[in-house]
Write an enzyme that holds these catalytic residues in place. Structure first.
Site, mmCIF file in Angstrom:
data_model
loop_
_atom_site.group_PDB
_atom_site.id
_atom_site.type_symbol
_atom_site.label_atom_id
_atom_site.label_comp_id
_atom_site.label_asym_id
_atom_site.label_seq_id
_atom_site.Cartn_x
_atom_site.Cartn_y
_atom_site.Cartn_z
ATOM 1 N N CYS A 2 0.547 9.935 5.090
ATOM 2 C CA CYS A 2 0.783 11.350 5.332
ATOM 3 C C CYS A 2 0.138 11.764 6.655
ATOM 4 C CB CYS A 2 0.242 12.270 4.246
ATOM 5 S SG CYS A 2 1.031 12.027 2.660
ATOM 6 N N ARG A 27 2.862 7.484 9.761
ATOM 7 C CA ARG A 27 1.961 7.565 8.606
ATOM 8 C C ARG A 27 2.694 7.828 7.296
ATOM 9 N NH1 ARG A 27 -3.348 8.583 10.481
ATOM 10 N NH2 ARG A 27 -3.929 9.272 8.421
ATOM 11 N N TRP A 77 4.106 10.721 2.761
ATOM 12 C CA TRP A 77 4.287 9.424 2.098
ATOM 13 C C TRP A 77 3.968 9.714 0.637
ATOM 14 C CZ3 TRP A 77 1.635 5.928 -0.926
ATOM 15 C CH2 TRP A 77 2.153 4.633 -0.986
ATOM 16 N N ASN A 103 -3.443 15.546 2.978
ATOM 17 C CA ASN A 103 -3.323 14.094 3.011
ATOM 18 C C ASN A 103 -4.434 13.543 2.122
ATOM 19 O OD1 ASN A 103 -3.160 11.379 3.706
ATOM 20 N ND2 ASN A 103 -4.289 11.648 5.627
ATOM 21 N N GLY A 104 -4.062 12.783 1.095
ATOM 22 C CA GLY A 104 -5.085 12.240 0.191
ATOM 23 C C GLY A 104 -4.617 12.379 -1.245
ATOM 24 N N GLU A 484 0.443 -14.385 7.560
ATOM 25 C CA GLU A 484 0.791 -13.251 8.410
ATOM 26 C C GLU A 484 2.285 -13.288 8.779
ATOM 27 O OE1 GLU A 484 -0.490 -10.543 8.995
ATOM 28 O OE2 GLU A 484 0.512 -9.817 10.793
ATOM 29 N N LYS A 488 4.894 -10.258 7.914
ATOM 30 C CA LYS A 488 5.722 -9.563 8.915
ATOM 31 C C LYS A 488 7.181 -9.574 8.482
ATOM 32 C CE LYS A 488 3.462 -7.693 10.701
ATOM 33 N NZ LYS A 488 2.115 -7.806 10.425
ATOM 34 N N GLU A 491 7.842 -7.245 5.476
ATOM 35 C CA GLU A 491 7.640 -5.825 5.798
ATOM 36 C C GLU A 491 8.842 -5.224 6.508
ATOM 37 O OE1 GLU A 491 3.080 -4.722 6.891
ATOM 38 O OE2 GLU A 491 3.971 -6.245 8.148
ATOM 39 N N HIS A 507 2.780 -26.919 -5.883
ATOM 40 C CA HIS A 507 2.253 -26.460 -7.177
ATOM 41 C C HIS A 507 3.011 -25.227 -7.660
ATOM 42 C CE1 HIS A 507 -0.928 -29.399 -6.905
ATOM 43 N NE2 HIS A 507 -1.121 -29.008 -5.655
ATOM 44 N N LYS A 606 1.435 3.260 7.656
ATOM 45 C CA LYS A 606 0.560 2.563 8.598
ATOM 46 C C LYS A 606 -0.882 2.555 8.117
ATOM 47 C CE LYS A 606 -0.366 0.891 12.746
ATOM 48 N NZ LYS A 606 -0.103 -0.552 12.675
#
Ligand code: G6P
Length: 611
Positions: A2, A27, A77, A103-104, A484, A488, A491, A507, A606
């Site tokens: 947010c 955000r 968000w 925001n929160g 990583e 990426k 996402e 495994h 983000k």
């Protein structure tokens, strides 16, 4: 998570608010809204979807809105309640014309909602924020600061808030606990935002609120108080990056721009921190007293997402070179599992934003337990940077794209420097240290050489665009790169991707391999390569196509895979960076070919300021 913007001054508020929202859209971007003071009260406009849709609602015929010089805005968000127009902020409360953005998370919103409903308040939305608006209204007796101060005493949870009352035109009241609030101090105007990118076009003078601060802002006055209504002084500091740094600069996406910025970002990260003569790194934020150093028992590295993946490289380098026992842990797990940590442990919290809720909570937990705590943070003045008090800034410049790229490579650069620093204070010789310095200084050029292969990587991406699933494998230093790389890809392209240790694939996940499931294998030349090539053969035997990251000139590795991207020869601890850059470009091109919204992937944010 947010974004909040607020403005009071002598200019029209709406353009400032909309521009600020566009800057903060990374955000959260599922709905947006705006509220401004007008002579007839507070006007609110809200919309589902992106800020561009909200802007479309603000017709030119709405003169009163266009002329207003005070307002608040929000890009959301969703946490409580789906992303609908009704749930979008701002939310209005009660009869006193209280309107706020938040925001929160208000954790006790259920209980507060029941109490307020019993008092006759009617709720329109499913959000926790509307509860806050009514709560402030219930305390309002003509002074918004008093009402907000009283309301916040009843609230559990986190917030960054900007609030208006129709009875106090031109006055903004803002407050923070756990979610950032930056006040931009201009000439006869003030812009408040969740981060500096939304204020940099207006002023470079920024005041960062501390938790529990409440500020009353009018055109020429900023009055900051503690939660007990005692005046507090907060110095303004200068924002040290330019407005251009937060623009796309001719690139199609922020992500691509940030990928290409990496050589410069890493140069900025290491600038002034390498001592080639003494063969060490100068990181004063990680200086320990001789006693702390002698007693140091362990380094614990905490972070989330990409930052945690960078931390894993740090763990390996710290043990490999410095002989310091190191462990990386998800910040969320660390905070809740009652970890054994004490004064002989150095906890390093890694966070691009410096605001991630779980990482911040891990920092607080570690401090409560008496550990030495350092932050490795990009955003100057962020909460983790301030609370840890010691640490290292990345200096990578603003990272706007939700998927982190340059922050990762700068984080790894700092961790390598930290490993060098600790190694030199232990067993590493000056000669070995000088070699390590040269290896770190070579990184920006290694990255440039990978970036020069952008077109080649785009062509390879065409072969992998139609998959629904992919595995990334690596071992040693290349294991975090596999994690990583997979992060990426999932996402931004929405292809299901998992990073595995190359040996661990057998495994379980190997059961999923078939023709339609490719494997991206980190086959860089160095210890472990032969074993990874063995794993590549196992994947191919199950019909998987294998894309290898190989070292330039390594004919054996090139022949072993179906496709390859080559990266320049270098030791594996630095090969982490060019190899990751190759995978960033691969993911970028796959996502672009699939038509995905690269800078704003669905459901992501983000900066995750909620647990
Ligand atoms: C979110 C972002 C990731 C980031 C993670 C940690 O999930 O989408 O890109 O790696 O948060 O963020 P931080 O700011 O603490 O590095």
């Amino acid at each position: 998570m947010c974004g909040i913007v607020a403005y009071t001054g002598s200019n029209p508020a709406v353009p400032v608010l909309l521009n600020g929202l566009r800057r903060l859209e990374y955000r959260g971007y599922d709905s947006a809204g705006i509220a401004v003071n007008t002579p007839d009260g507070i006007s609110i406009r809200k919309s589902k979807g992106k800020v561009s849709e909200l802007a479309g609602l603000l017709g030119e015929d709405e003169t009163q809105i266009a002329e207003s010089t005070c307002g608040i805005a929000h890009t959301r968000w969703a946490t409580h309640g789906p992303p609908t127009t009704i749930n979008a902020h701002p939310h209005a409360g009660g009869k006193n014309g209280i309107v706020l953005v938040h925001n929160g998370i208000i954790e006790n919103h259920h209980a507060l909602r029941s109490t307020l409903t019993a008092k006759g308040y009617e709720f329109l939305s499913e959000t926790d924020t509307e509860v806050l608006a009514h709560l402030v209204d219930s305390h309002y007796q003509g002074d918004l600061v008093d009402a907000l101060t009283a309301a916040l005493k009843e609230v559990h949870g986190t917030y960054g808030i900007a609030c208006l009352s129709e009875k106090e035109e031109g006055v903004l009241v803002v407050a923070r606990r756990g979610s950032p609030i930056v006040i931009g101090v201009g000439e006869g105007e003030t812009i408040v935002a969740s981060d500096a990118s939304a204020i940099i076009n207006h002023t470079r003078q920024a005041i960062y609120l501390d938790d529990h601060d409440i500020a009353k802002i009018s055109q020429n006055k900023i009055d900051i108080r503690s939660s007990d209504n005692v005046p507090v002084s907060r110095e303004a500091s200068e924002i040290d990056w330019s407005a251009d740094a937060a623009e796309k600069g001719g690139y199609e996406h922020y992500m691509l721009k940030e990928i290409f910025e990496q050589p410069e970002a890493i140069r900025n990260t290491i600038r002034g921190r390498m001592d080639s003569e003494r063969g060490t790194a100068v990181l004063s934020g990680l200086d320990l007293s001789p006693r702390e150093l002698a007693e140091l028992q362990r380094m614990l590295i905490v972070g989330c997402g990409t930052s945690m993946n960078a931390g894993l490289v740090g763990e390996y380098a710290m043990e490999d070179f410095a002989g310091v026992l190191a462990e990386v842990e998800q910040a969320a797990e660390f905070r809740y599992r009652n970890p054994i940590v004490g004064s002989r442990d150095l906890v390093i919290a890694i966070s691009q934003s410096g605001e991630t809720a779980d990482t911040l909570a891990a920092v607080r937990e570690a401090m409560d337990k008496g550990a030495l705590v350092a932050g490795l943070v990009n955003v100057v003045g962020s909460t983790i940077a301030r609370e840890t008090g010691r640490g290292v800034y990345l200096h990578a410049g603003p990272e706007i794209s939700v998927a982190s790229t340059k922050a990762f490579t700068s984080q790894v650069s700092v961790l390598l420097m930290a490993a060098l620093k600790f190694s030199r204070s232990r067993r590493m010789s000056v000669e070995q240290g000088r070699r390590f310095v040269r290896e770190i200084e070579a990184i920006p050029e290694l990255v440039e050489r990978v970036l020069a292969k952008n077109d080649e990587i785009a062509k390879i991406a065409e072969k992998y665009v139609d998959q629904t699933s992919a595995f990334f494998i690596g071992r040693g230093y290349m294991y975090p790169v596999a994690l990583e790389g997979a992060l990426k890809l999932k996402e931004i392209s929405y292809i299901h991707a998992e990073g595995y240790h190359a040996a661990e694939l057998k495994h379980g996940p190997i059961a999923l391999l078939e023709k339609s499931v490719p494997v991206i294998a980190l086959c860089n030349d160095g210890p472990g390569k032969d074993k990874t090539l063995g794993n590549v053969a196992e994947c191919q035997a199950r019909d998987s196509r294998v894309l290898g990251i190989v070292t330039e000139g390594d004919e054996e590795a090139m022949a072993a895979v179906n496709d390859y991207i080559s990266v320049p020869p270098c030791p594996l601890h630095t090969a982490v960076i060019p190899s990751t850059v190759a995978l960033q470009l691969l993911s970028y091109h796959i996502a672009r070919l699939r038509g995905c919204p690269i800078d704003q992937p669905r459901n992501l944010a983000k900066s995750v300021t909620v647990e």
